[in-house]
Write a protein that holds these residues in place. Sequence first.
Motif, PDB file in Angstrom:
ATOM      1  N   LEU A 142       0.834  -1.187   0.000  1.00  0.00           N
ATOM      2  CA  LEU A 142       0.000   0.000   0.000  1.00  0.00           C
ATOM      3  C   LEU A 142       0.878   1.250   0.000  1.00  0.00           C
ATOM      4  O   LEU A 142       1.931   1.275   0.639  1.00  0.00           O
ATOM      5  CB  LEU A 142      -0.897   0.067   1.248  1.00  0.00           C
ATOM      6  CG  LEU A 142      -2.147  -0.805   1.347  1.00  0.00           C
ATOM      7  CD1 LEU A 142      -1.791  -2.287   1.359  1.00  0.00           C
ATOM      8  CD2 LEU A 142      -2.921  -0.442   2.607  1.00  0.00           C
ATOM      9  N   ILE A 143       0.436   2.272  -0.704  1.00  0.00           N
ATOM     10  CA  ILE A 143       0.976   3.621  -0.559  1.00  0.00           C
ATOM     11  C   ILE A 143      -0.083   4.400   0.204  1.00  0.00           C
ATOM     12  O   ILE A 143      -1.226   4.502  -0.241  1.00  0.00           O
ATOM     13  CB  ILE A 143       1.253   4.284  -1.923  1.00  0.00           C
ATOM     14  CG1 ILE A 143       2.286   3.461  -2.700  1.00  0.00           C
ATOM     15  CG2 ILE A 143       1.738   5.715  -1.724  1.00  0.00           C
ATOM     16  CD1 ILE A 143       2.538   3.971  -4.120  1.00  0.00           C
ATOM     17  N   VAL A 144       0.276   4.932   1.375  1.00  0.00           N
ATOM     18  CA  VAL A 144      -0.714   5.581   2.236  1.00  0.00           C
ATOM     19  C   VAL A 144      -0.287   6.998   2.594  1.00  0.00           C
ATOM     20  O   VAL A 144       0.908   7.317   2.657  1.00  0.00           O
ATOM     21  CB  VAL A 144      -0.957   4.762   3.525  1.00  0.00           C
ATOM     22  CG1 VAL A 144      -1.686   3.469   3.208  1.00  0.00           C
ATOM     23  CG2 VAL A 144       0.354   4.449   4.242  1.00  0.00           C
ATOM     24  N   VAL A 145      -1.284   7.821   2.821  1.00  0.00           N
ATOM     25  CA  VAL A 145      -1.080   9.214   3.244  1.00  0.00           C
ATOM     26  C   VAL A 145      -2.060   9.500   4.370  1.00  0.00           C
ATOM     27  O   VAL A 145      -2.997   8.727   4.621  1.00  0.00           O
ATOM     28  CB  VAL A 145      -1.316  10.196   2.072  1.00  0.00           C
ATOM     29  CG1 VAL A 145      -0.339   9.909   0.933  1.00  0.00           C
ATOM     30  CG2 VAL A 145      -2.760  10.139   1.562  1.00  0.00           C
ATOM     31  N   ASN A 146      -1.853  10.600   5.060  1.00  0.00           N
ATOM     32  CA  ASN A 146      -2.796  11.026   6.092  1.00  0.00           C
ATOM     33  C   ASN A 146      -4.146  11.324   5.443  1.00  0.00           C
ATOM     34  O   ASN A 146      -4.222  11.991   4.407  1.00  0.00           O
ATOM     35  CB  ASN A 146      -2.252  12.280   6.783  1.00  0.00           C
ATOM     36  CG  ASN A 146      -3.024  12.633   8.046  1.00  0.00           C
ATOM     37  OD1 ASN A 146      -4.252  12.664   8.047  1.00  0.00           O
ATOM     38  ND2 ASN A 146      -2.314  12.915   9.124  1.00  0.00           N
ATOM     39  N   ALA A 147      -5.217  10.827   6.052  1.00  0.00           N
ATOM     40  CA  ALA A 147      -6.547  11.018   5.470  1.00  0.00           C
ATOM     41  C   ALA A 147      -6.929  12.489   5.391  1.00  0.00           C
ATOM     42  O   ALA A 147      -7.790  12.872   4.580  1.00  0.00           O
ATOM     43  CB  ALA A 147      -7.584  10.258   6.288  1.00  0.00           C
ATOM     44  N   ASN A 148      -6.282  13.320   6.186  1.00  0.00           N
ATOM     45  CA  ASN A 148      -6.585  14.755   6.172  1.00  0.00           C
ATOM     46  C   ASN A 148      -5.798  15.515   5.117  1.00  0.00           C
ATOM     47  O   ASN A 148      -5.983  16.731   4.968  1.00  0.00           O
ATOM     48  CB  ASN A 148      -6.299  15.365   7.549  1.00  0.00           C
ATOM     49  CG  ASN A 148      -7.232  14.822   8.620  1.00  0.00           C
ATOM     50  OD1 ASN A 148      -8.404  14.567   8.355  1.00  0.00           O
ATOM     51  ND2 ASN A 148      -6.713  14.644   9.821  1.00  0.00           N
ATOM     52  N   SER A 149      -4.918  14.816   4.393  1.00  0.00           N
ATOM     53  CA  SER A 149      -4.108  15.487   3.386  1.00  0.00           C
ATOM     54  C   SER A 149      -4.920  15.712   2.111  1.00  0.00           C
ATOM     55  O   SER A 149      -6.019  15.188   1.954  1.00  0.00           O
ATOM     56  CB  SER A 149      -2.869  14.657   3.063  1.00  0.00           C
ATOM     57  OG  SER A 149      -3.212  13.561   2.234  1.00  0.00           O
ATOM     58  N   MET A 226      -2.708  -2.696  13.234  1.00  0.00           N
ATOM     59  CA  MET A 226      -2.524  -1.544  14.114  1.00  0.00           C
ATOM     60  C   MET A 226      -3.818  -1.160  14.824  1.00  0.00           C
ATOM     61  O   MET A 226      -3.786  -0.717  15.975  1.00  0.00           O
ATOM     62  CB  MET A 226      -1.973  -0.362  13.306  1.00  0.00           C
ATOM     63  CG  MET A 226      -0.554  -0.587  12.809  1.00  0.00           C
ATOM     64  SD  MET A 226       0.139   0.837  11.930  1.00  0.00           S
ATOM     65  CE  MET A 226       0.359   1.996  13.296  1.00  0.00           C
ATOM     66  N   VAL A 227      -4.949  -1.333  14.147  1.00  0.00           N
ATOM     67  CA  VAL A 227      -6.232  -1.089  14.807  1.00  0.00           C
ATOM     68  C   VAL A 227      -6.427  -2.088  15.942  1.00  0.00           C
ATOM     69  O   VAL A 227      -6.831  -1.725  17.060  1.00  0.00           O
ATOM     70  CB  VAL A 227      -7.391  -1.173  13.796  1.00  0.00           C
ATOM     71  CG1 VAL A 227      -8.734  -1.163  14.524  1.00  0.00           C
ATOM     72  CG2 VAL A 227      -7.316  -0.029  12.797  1.00  0.00           C
ATOM     73  N   LYS A 228      -6.117  -3.348  15.670  1.00  0.00           N
ATOM     74  CA  LYS A 228      -6.266  -4.390  16.693  1.00  0.00           C
ATOM     75  C   LYS A 228      -5.361  -4.134  17.890  1.00  0.00           C
ATOM     76  O   LYS A 228      -5.740  -4.388  19.035  1.00  0.00           O
ATOM     77  CB  LYS A 228      -5.948  -5.760  16.076  1.00  0.00           C
ATOM     78  CG  LYS A 228      -6.210  -6.932  17.001  1.00  0.00           C
ATOM     79  CD  LYS A 228      -6.014  -8.260  16.278  1.00  0.00           C
ATOM     80  CE  LYS A 228      -6.326  -9.436  17.203  1.00  0.00           C
ATOM     81  NZ  LYS A 228      -6.164 -10.746  16.511  1.00  0.00           N
ATOM     82  N   LYS A 229      -4.165  -3.602  17.635  1.00  0.00           N
ATOM     83  CA  LYS A 229      -3.215  -3.303  18.717  1.00  0.00           C
ATOM     84  C   LYS A 229      -3.531  -1.987  19.427  1.00  0.00           C
ATOM     85  O   LYS A 229      -2.896  -1.651  20.415  1.00  0.00           O
ATOM     86  CB  LYS A 229      -1.793  -3.249  18.149  1.00  0.00           C
ATOM     87  CG  LYS A 229      -1.249  -4.596  17.717  1.00  0.00           C
ATOM     88  CD  LYS A 229      -0.024  -4.459  16.832  1.00  0.00           C
ATOM     89  CE  LYS A 229       1.118  -3.749  17.491  1.00  0.00           C
ATOM     90  NZ  LYS A 229       2.321  -3.716  16.601  1.00  0.00           N
ATOM     91  N   GLY A 230      -4.479  -1.225  18.915  1.00  0.00           N
ATOM     92  CA  GLY A 230      -4.827   0.047  19.522  1.00  0.00           C
ATOM     93  C   GLY A 230      -3.948   1.205  19.093  1.00  0.00           C
ATOM     94  O   GLY A 230      -4.050   2.307  19.660  1.00  0.00           O
ATOM     95  N   LEU A 231      -3.122   0.981  18.070  1.00  0.00           N
ATOM     96  CA  LEU A 231      -2.255   2.054  17.591  1.00  0.00           C
ATOM     97  C   LEU A 231      -3.006   2.996  16.649  1.00  0.00           C
ATOM     98  O   LEU A 231      -2.584   4.138  16.451  1.00  0.00           O
ATOM     99  CB  LEU A 231      -1.039   1.467  16.873  1.00  0.00           C
ATOM    100  CG  LEU A 231      -0.093   0.636  17.735  1.00  0.00           C
ATOM    101  CD1 LEU A 231       1.012   0.014  16.880  1.00  0.00           C
ATOM    102  CD2 LEU A 231       0.514   1.495  18.841  1.00  0.00           C
ATOM    103  N   LEU A 232      -4.083   2.509  16.060  1.00  0.00           N
ATOM    104  CA  LEU A 232      -4.963   3.328  15.238  1.00  0.00           C
ATOM    105  C   LEU A 232      -6.384   3.196  15.778  1.00  0.00           C
ATOM    106  O   LEU A 232      -6.787   2.121  16.220  1.00  0.00           O
ATOM    107  CB  LEU A 232      -4.958   2.871  13.779  1.00  0.00           C
ATOM    108  CG  LEU A 232      -3.719   3.120  12.917  1.00  0.00           C
ATOM    109  CD1 LEU A 232      -3.942   2.533  11.527  1.00  0.00           C
ATOM    110  CD2 LEU A 232      -3.407   4.597  12.819  1.00  0.00           C
ATOM    111  N   THR A 233      -7.115   4.292  15.731  1.00  0.00           N
ATOM    112  CA  THR A 233      -8.529   4.231  16.090  1.00  0.00           C
ATOM    113  C   THR A 233      -9.328   3.578  14.983  1.00  0.00           C
ATOM    114  O   THR A 233     -10.255   2.791  15.224  1.00  0.00           O
ATOM    115  CB  THR A 233      -9.071   5.643  16.356  1.00  0.00           C
ATOM    116  OG1 THR A 233      -8.306   6.253  17.395  1.00  0.00           O
ATOM    117  CG2 THR A 233     -10.533   5.598  16.767  1.00  0.00           C
ATOM    118  N   SER A 234      -8.946   3.901  13.735  1.00  0.00           N
ATOM    119  CA  SER A 234      -9.649   3.378  12.569  1.00  0.00           C
ATOM    120  C   SER A 234      -8.720   3.400  11.370  1.00  0.00           C
ATOM    121  O   SER A 234      -7.812   4.237  11.281  1.00  0.00           O
ATOM    122  CB  SER A 234     -10.885   4.234  12.273  1.00  0.00           C
ATOM    123  OG  SER A 234     -11.410   3.967  10.984  1.00  0.00           O
TER     124      SER A 234
END
Length: 322
Positions: A142-149, A226-234
């Motif tokens: 995946l190539i990912v960016v901040n969703a707010n960008s 990361m969501v499962k580990k709690g590092l991301l909310t969503s």
Amino acid sequence: MRFNLSRCIRLQAVPLVLLSLGIACGAPVLDSTDVEITDTQPTQNAAPVTGDPVYFGVLAIDSAVSVNERYGPLLNYLSTEIGRPVELVILSQESQFTKVAEEALDFTTNNPLAAVQIQRLYDTEFLVTHTRPKTGAQFSGLIVVNANSDMTSIQDLKGRKAACVNFQTAAAGCTFQIYHLLQNGFDPYKDFSSFVENKSQDNIVLALLNNTIDVGFIRTGQLEKMVKKGLLTSQDEVRIIDVVEDDFFYSHTTDLYPEWPIAKLPDTDPQLVEQVQSALISIPSDHPALESLRVEGFVPAVDYSRLDNLIETLQLKSWDAN
């Protein structure tokens, strides 16, 4: 495996934790910084575990603790099945090559890009391929960016700060995406304002959220983990660039490639190879080791030849190997 007197002599400097394993002259001596010992004692009523240790290398893509948690139960299972202690050797992007060159391992598992390069350089042989729930024996990058960008396409990435795991040996953590970008007219080495390595995919995603980088490369399943580990909310905290329209379980950017193989070194005892390969393929589908490893099981090694073209096109570590 081939052993020599120099390894015997080195025993006098080996930490006591290794000596307690019963390593004798003729067994490989591993650097204490590279080895992680797992509890390979047999379960009650199982056959006794005796003899020289079998050294099983695993490339760390996040942390040594995570590798031990995921692979420890599987090595316990193998130890019980073959009746010999199986010891975990945690490998870095660099030591995954040097430990094979030093013949310090019996088996190794690495991301497919590194595994194919090791095979090209040192003549290892793939035995089985990991298969994962819902995705089988394939994965992607995946190539990912901040969703707010404001970035929504490959061309929007120009002039931005990017990070990946390792330019030469990280598969879905770097090189799959480099290959994809080049195929789409974007040169990451020229078109990003900066392009750096970061050994942790967790940290790459967190750096996006902290706006210390603009673009990150990660593998399929990383966001869910990361969501499962709690590092991301969503997962919606990031945006995937250039999503492929297909029916693969995870959204992804790059082509699909074969999953991680487990390989033997050239001098690994053939009888041991047969035992380990058989134990991996026949592991019960409900065995707790599979849940710890987050895999469905293992199948005979699939075809990895399509990675040769990627390696040679990008002139990676083994691009000119015979």
